[in-house]
Enzyme design. Sequence first.
Site, PDB file in Angstrom:
ATOM      1  N   TYR A  38       0.891  -1.105   0.113  1.00  0.00           N
ATOM      2  CA  TYR A  38       0.026  -0.039   0.083  1.00  0.00           C
ATOM      3  C   TYR A  38       0.920   1.340  -0.171  1.00  0.00           C
ATOM      4  O   TYR A  38       0.656   2.316  -0.716  1.00  0.00           O
ATOM      5  CB  TYR A  38      -0.967   0.053   1.210  1.00  0.00           C
ATOM      6  N   ASP A  39       1.929   1.307   0.909  1.00  0.00           N
ATOM      7  CA  ASP A  39       2.674   2.367   0.856  1.00  0.00           C
ATOM      8  C   ASP A  39       3.654   2.509  -0.472  1.00  0.00           C
ATOM      9  O   ASP A  39       3.473   3.850  -0.759  1.00  0.00           O
ATOM     10  CB  ASP A  39       4.044   2.272   1.785  1.00  0.00           C
ATOM     11  N   LYS A  60       5.160   4.076  16.790  1.00  0.00           N
ATOM     12  CA  LYS A  60       3.865   4.011  15.853  1.00  0.00           C
ATOM     13  C   LYS A  60       3.433   2.944  16.012  1.00  0.00           C
ATOM     14  O   LYS A  60       3.687   1.771  15.298  1.00  0.00           O
ATOM     15  CB  LYS A  60       4.277   4.658  14.467  1.00  0.00           C
ATOM     16  N   CYS A  81       3.467 -41.851  11.778  1.00  0.00           N
ATOM     17  CA  CYS A  81       5.046 -41.050  11.923  1.00  0.00           C
ATOM     18  C   CYS A  81       5.608 -40.964  10.451  1.00  0.00           C
ATOM     19  O   CYS A  81       5.846 -41.973   9.943  1.00  0.00           O
ATOM     20  CB  CYS A  81       6.080 -41.550  12.721  1.00  0.00           C
TER      21      CYS A  81
END
Length: 697
Positions: free
Chosen positions: A41-42, A118, A417
């Site tokens: 987004y940034d 922040k 296993c």
Amino acid sequence: MTTTEAVIADDAAYAQAVETAVKAAGAYYAGGDSALDDHAYDRLVRAIAAWEADHPGQVLPDSPTGKVAGGAAVGDVPHTQPMLSLDNVFSAEQFAAWAASLERRIGQPVAAWSVEPKLDGLAIAARYREGRLTQLITRGDGTSGEDVSHAIGTVVGLPGELSEPVSVEVRGEVLMTAAQFETALAVRAEHGGEPFANPRNAAAGTLRAKDRAYRLEMTFFAYGCLPLPGAGEELAARLTGSAHSGLMAYVAGLGVHTTAGTEVPGRTVTTVEEVQDRVAEIAALRAELPFGIDGIVVKADAAEDRRTAGSGSRAPRWAIAYKLPAVEKVTTLLGVEWNVGRTGIIAPRAVLEPVEIDGSTVTYATLHNPADITRRDLRIGDRVMVYKAGDIIPRIEAPVAHLRTGTEQAVDFPAACPQCGSAIDTSEQRWRCERGRDCHLVASVSYAAGRDQLDIEGLGLTRVVQLTDAGLAKDFADLFALTREQLLALDRMGPASTDNLLAAIERAKARPLARVLCALGVRGTGRSMSRRIARHFATMDNIRAADAEAMQRVEGIGIEKAPVIVAELAQLAPLIDKLVAAGVNMTEPGATPPRPDDAPGDGTVAVAGADDEGKPLHGMTVVVTGAMTGPLEKLSRNQMNELVERGGGRSSSSVSKRTSLVVAGENAGSKRAKAEELGIRLMSPGDFAVLVADLLP
């Protein structure tokens, strides 16, 4: 930024980018389920801003660059004052340029800077009338927000009543801590809901949820406070005239959470260089925090500086968000591998489409246990949110469920296993082969003989396979009963190699207790924890006599791990008895046993090396990094850590503000750089060897 920035080629690409950003923001702020991670987004918004700077006459009205974060969310409660976003910087150079521009704007140096984390959550305003919490409002478009008062009572850190009967609006961030997120996943799964993608999205969705059959807890941290209309002139003057640091102290005094009680409290400094130092300190602690942060907020502390700087339509001019590199990305879950450890634990591991996070390429992530897969409802082909920070092993937080196409497939759990085909004990969250250590006998014996455990030279994997296939080693204690005749009967074992191996096995008997304890492979311990236990109890007899309460007195052993270790030692009793009978050392050199009056419950915690006054590293936390040279050249990293602890110090693998000394060898890299940033003492391998000369083997 170290990654290549996105570039928008034309107006059509610009329009598409704006639409994508608006949809992503709307999904996040309205329901917490954005398809883009923070990093993506940034990058997208920075590309939009760059295109708009070159084409100022073609800016679309929906562009996210001129809006407050959260503007896509609908809200009808007017804010007392605009609730703005923050502009971002991404490097020291960008921050220095911003700080210089602020000082030019106010016409003088900034009197002081406030630096605080922040927090990675959702901004809200909490209104108190005469000291009572009456309303919660989201940021919305910055001028009005959504009423989410139904969440009152679910947010830790927002008391129902303040310590003073004042009428104020406290602004801050609502988030989920790591523990709250784990609880939220479990509760949501119990009620048939899709798993949250990450703590941030969980908080955003939970804050708005009104009709759920369950309630989830969140946490609040304040970052601002202002008077409500009718609060009184004296209080209004006090709040508007206070420095930011004083305002936060006042809010904390009212009983509201601030960062003051965390590992990363807000701090006031006076120079740009000190701001950078504090940014580095907070960034170094990021991976250890119980809540998410995505940057550091830097503000002009003095009220007069803030008034002079003023605010724009979107963000104040006196504050900036210094964003940190992304630690979470969205990628695809390609598969799940099932690996069997030396104690028989069957551990799942996620195979991922490679993705770069925090400077490294991630292709695998931890899944903890089968219950973790079920609780998170993971499916092969899912788009998943992957988290990684610093030295922390990458983990999958949850699938991004709304991106599913219907082609995803359920994860296949093993019916037997994967190592030996035996039945699986599923009675606990961590599944285990019913054969336990016998399932992985070769791995168990090889581990015990390894350099950081008993260090038996000449006993490689091929030789261990020979011994186990011949029935000569049913556990690693049998190594000490081997005879010359038995070894000579094996393929490719001549007289010289046999004598050398027997001599190495004999030397292994004298290893310190910490090495023996580590060789046992006790669940819940490793090399570091084995050293702490050995130094605390001093003898194997003391360790075996300890109950869970006594075991908790060892640094790093909590209420959950202690009974597991005690039970595991009891299960290993026959093996330990065989080692004692073989003459293996069961004491830790230089360690002092706990005193009889050190009874559990006295409110103290024993620290490894607490009786080491007078030793060269007493009370120090030491990080060793890079290649050692000189007298230390042949020491493994574990041997270096042992050396630190014999010197009265505490070894650590990561550099933080708690670090006292970094021993930096050749190619020390990022840890040396971080030590330099934090002003931590650096020492070469040669100088360190001189410091601990009396302790060298």
